[in-house]
Design an enzyme around this catalytic site. Sequence first.
Site, PDB file in Angstrom:
ATOM      1  CG  LEU A   1      -1.951  -1.090   1.382  1.00 17.93           C
ATOM      2  CD1 LEU A   1      -2.648  -0.983   2.735  1.00 17.93           C
ATOM      3  CD2 LEU A   1      -2.974  -1.020   0.261  1.00 17.93           C
ATOM      4  CG  ASP A   2       0.614   4.163  -3.051  1.00 17.30           C
ATOM      5  OD1 ASP A   2       1.516   3.397  -3.450  1.00 17.30           O
ATOM      6  OD2 ASP A   2      -0.280   4.615  -3.785  1.00 17.30           O
ATOM      7  CE  LYS A   3       4.821   9.357   4.525  1.00 20.37           C
ATOM      8  NZ  LYS A   3       5.512  10.634   4.289  1.00 20.37           N
TER       9      LYS A   3
ATOM     10  CB  THR B   1      -3.025   3.859   0.688  1.00 23.19           C
ATOM     11  OG1 THR B   1      -2.996   4.721  -0.452  1.00 23.19           O
ATOM     12  CG2 THR B   1      -4.258   2.973   0.613  1.00 23.19           C
TER      13      THR B   1
ATOM     14  NE  ARG C   1      -2.035   8.318  -4.927  1.00 19.65           N
ATOM     15  CZ  ARG C   1      -0.781   8.561  -4.551  1.00 19.65           C
ATOM     16  NH1 ARG C   1       0.020   7.541  -4.217  1.00 19.65           N
ATOM     17  NH2 ARG C   1      -0.318   9.783  -4.525  1.00 19.65           N
TER      18      ARG C   1
END
Length: 320
Positions: free
Chosen positions: A137-139, A141, A236
């Site tokens: 997961l992105d930072k 998210t 995104r």
Amino acid sequence: MNQHIEHNLQIPMAMAGQRLDVVLAQLLPEYSRARLQQWVKQSQVTVDEAVVTNKFKVQGGEQVAIRARLQQETLWQGRDINIELIYEDEDILVVNKAPGQVVHPAAGHHDDTLVNALLNRYPQLSTVPRAGIVHRLDKDTSGLLVVAKSLQAHNSLVAQLQARSVHREYYALVTGVLVAGGTVDAPIGRHPKQRKKMAVLSTGKEARTHYRIAQKFRMHTLLKVSLETGRTHQIRVHLAYVRFPIVGDPAYGQRLLVPPRASEELVCRLRNFKRQALHAFHLELTHPVSSAPMSWEIPMAMDLQNLVEALNQDTLRSSG
């Protein structure tokens, strides 16, 4: 940390004439073929007590012994950082990643990541590729992430992800009011000029994102989004591409939109929401050892819950 595994097996006659590494991959599907090849090269596999190569052609009936030592896969260090565990057994962990937490060590985040926290609590993860992380997961998210605690579990989960049988669903709060759900089917690749960003490109890899409406507000929509593929920044990029960017997204978002005559609380929450409003709330997979279907669901992170509630109150006031 030294961990050892042992296997003793007999090669079926039906496999006569095949390469050893091909046979082992079929007989021991819990390990990747690359891992088995490595053990053969390191003389940790014997056939009738003899060391052979991966190209060795079996005749059928041979006795194979594997005495393998699991080597440390990473030099990352453990750190005493809190983890919110949603589920744990001998084979997997499911964690609720906090917004703002980086998953893997990288420039600027050497020892404050989820991996550092996992290695501190589970030192045995040092022998599993990428400390057991099979998807990321992105930072900024938040939400559910599965971690493999063994090579067998890692291999199974990677195979499930490649087969697209792991189901992940997200809440995404977007700018704009949608009239219906839909699908974005558009290839994604590295942005040609801004290398830290991704973009929809004809030369990119296939990417499909499905979305449906969960709740409408005056100038925003809460979506439930599911992934058919798993490209970097996929949700995104895709939502920005169809002109419904995620609220607070620093890379793909747009200027802040505040509903007219909004309350002071809503204005404050919108202006102070500095991350993409994206939360992985549902995860579904097949257990890597028992093969049982498993699923987990968690509420939105508190900052996103508070923002959605403020938007809801604003909508109710304006309609009243």
